[in-house]
Write a protein that holds these residues in place. Structure first.
Motif, short mmCIF file in Angstrom:
data_model
loop_
_atom_site.label_atom_id
_atom_site.label_comp_id
_atom_site.label_asym_id
_atom_site.label_seq_id
_atom_site.Cartn_x
_atom_site.Cartn_y
_atom_site.Cartn_z
N ASP A 1 -1.39 -21.92 -7.12
CA ASP A 1 -0.53 -21.68 -5.96
C ASP A 1 0.57 -20.69 -6.29
N PHE A 2 1.17 -20.85 -7.44
CA PHE A 2 2.24 -19.95 -7.88
C PHE A 2 1.71 -18.53 -8.02
N PHE A 3 0.54 -18.38 -8.63
CA PHE A 3 -0.08 -17.07 -8.81
C PHE A 3 -0.34 -16.41 -7.45
N PHE A 4 -0.88 -17.15 -6.50
CA PHE A 4 -1.17 -16.58 -5.19
C PHE A 4 0.10 -16.24 -4.42
N CYS A 5 1.13 -17.03 -4.56
CA CYS A 5 2.41 -16.71 -3.90
C CYS A 5 2.99 -15.41 -4.46
N LEU A 6 2.99 -15.27 -5.76
CA LEU A 6 3.49 -14.04 -6.37
C LEU A 6 2.64 -12.84 -5.97
N SER A 7 1.33 -13.00 -5.97
CA SER A 7 0.44 -11.90 -5.58
C SER A 7 0.65 -11.53 -4.12
N GLY A 8 0.85 -12.51 -3.27
CA GLY A 8 1.11 -12.24 -1.85
C GLY A 8 2.40 -11.45 -1.67
N PHE A 9 3.42 -11.79 -2.44
CA PHE A 9 4.67 -11.04 -2.35
C PHE A 9 4.47 -9.60 -2.80
N VAL A 10 3.78 -9.41 -3.90
CA VAL A 10 3.55 -8.06 -4.44
C VAL A 10 2.78 -7.20 -3.43
N ILE A 11 1.73 -7.74 -2.83
CA ILE A 11 0.94 -6.99 -1.86
C ILE A 11 1.75 -6.71 -0.60
N ALA A 12 2.47 -7.70 -0.12
CA ALA A 12 3.28 -7.51 1.09
C ALA A 12 4.37 -6.47 0.85
N TYR A 13 4.96 -6.47 -0.33
CA TYR A 13 6.00 -5.50 -0.64
C TYR A 13 5.40 -4.09 -0.74
N ALA A 14 4.22 -3.99 -1.33
CA ALA A 14 3.59 -2.68 -1.52
C ALA A 14 3.20 -2.05 -0.19
N TYR A 15 2.78 -2.86 0.77
CA TYR A 15 2.35 -2.35 2.07
C TYR A 15 3.31 -2.78 3.16
N HIS A 16 4.57 -2.51 2.94
CA HIS A 16 5.61 -2.84 3.91
C HIS A 16 5.29 -2.18 5.24
N GLN A 17 5.88 -2.67 6.31
CA GLN A 17 5.56 -2.25 7.68
C GLN A 17 5.56 -0.73 7.86
N GLU A 18 6.57 -0.04 7.36
CA GLU A 18 6.65 1.41 7.58
C GLU A 18 5.49 2.14 6.90
N ARG A 19 5.02 1.63 5.81
CA ARG A 19 3.92 2.28 5.10
C ARG A 19 2.59 2.01 5.79
N ILE A 20 2.39 0.81 6.26
CA ILE A 20 1.12 0.44 6.88
C ILE A 20 0.97 1.14 8.24
N GLU A 21 2.08 1.41 8.92
CA GLU A 21 2.00 2.10 10.21
C GLU A 21 1.54 3.54 10.06
N LYS A 22 1.90 4.19 8.95
CA LYS A 22 1.54 5.59 8.73
C LYS A 22 0.16 5.75 8.14
N MET A 23 -0.39 4.68 7.59
CA MET A 23 -1.66 4.77 6.89
C MET A 23 -2.82 4.50 7.82
N ARG A 24 -3.84 5.32 7.73
CA ARG A 24 -5.06 5.07 8.49
C ARG A 24 -5.90 4.03 7.76
N ILE A 25 -6.81 3.41 8.49
CA ILE A 25 -7.64 2.37 7.89
C ILE A 25 -8.52 2.94 6.78
N THR A 26 -8.98 4.16 6.94
CA THR A 26 -9.82 4.77 5.90
C THR A 26 -9.03 5.00 4.62
N ASN A 27 -7.76 5.41 4.74
CA ASN A 27 -6.92 5.59 3.55
C ASN A 27 -6.65 4.25 2.87
N PHE A 28 -6.44 3.21 3.67
CA PHE A 28 -6.20 1.88 3.11
C PHE A 28 -7.42 1.41 2.31
N LEU A 29 -8.60 1.62 2.85
CA LEU A 29 -9.82 1.18 2.19
C LEU A 29 -10.11 1.98 0.93
N LYS A 30 -9.69 3.25 0.89
CA LYS A 30 -9.86 4.06 -0.32
C LYS A 30 -9.02 3.50 -1.43
#
Length: 83
Positions: A54-83
């Motif tokens: 549980d601790f590992f998944f919580c930390l991983s969730g924070f890292v992923i959410a921080y990396a793809y913060h709202q402003e970044r995800i809005e500018k990124m196309r789905i194809t770029n995200f999948l790459k």
């Protein structure tokens, strides 16, 4: 070939301490499974090691959410995200 906007691909702050904690959690999980095979539950000193999952998944969730913060995800196309 399409050009990728490099602004959205810039890495954000790296939390080295979180990587260390995730590593400790992963090793705790491995140790927990080993001890589960070798010893009886009453003699297992890491009997609650499953909580490290549980601790590992919580930390991983924070890292992923921080990396793809709202402003970044809005500018990124789905194809770029999948790459």
């Amino acid at each position: 070939m399409t050009q990728i906007d490099t602004e959205i691909l810039k890495p954000k702050q790296h939390f080295e301490i979180l990587d260390g904690l995730r590593g400790i959690a992963a090793l705790s999980i491995v140790l927990f499974h080993f001890m589960e095979i070798v010893y009886q539950p009453s003699k297992n000193f890491i009997a609650h090691g499953f909580l490290a999952v549980d601790f590992f998944f919580c930390l991983s969730g924070f890292v992923i959410a921080y990396a793809y913060h709202q402003e970044r995800i809005e500018k990124m196309r789905i194809t770029n995200f999948l790459k």
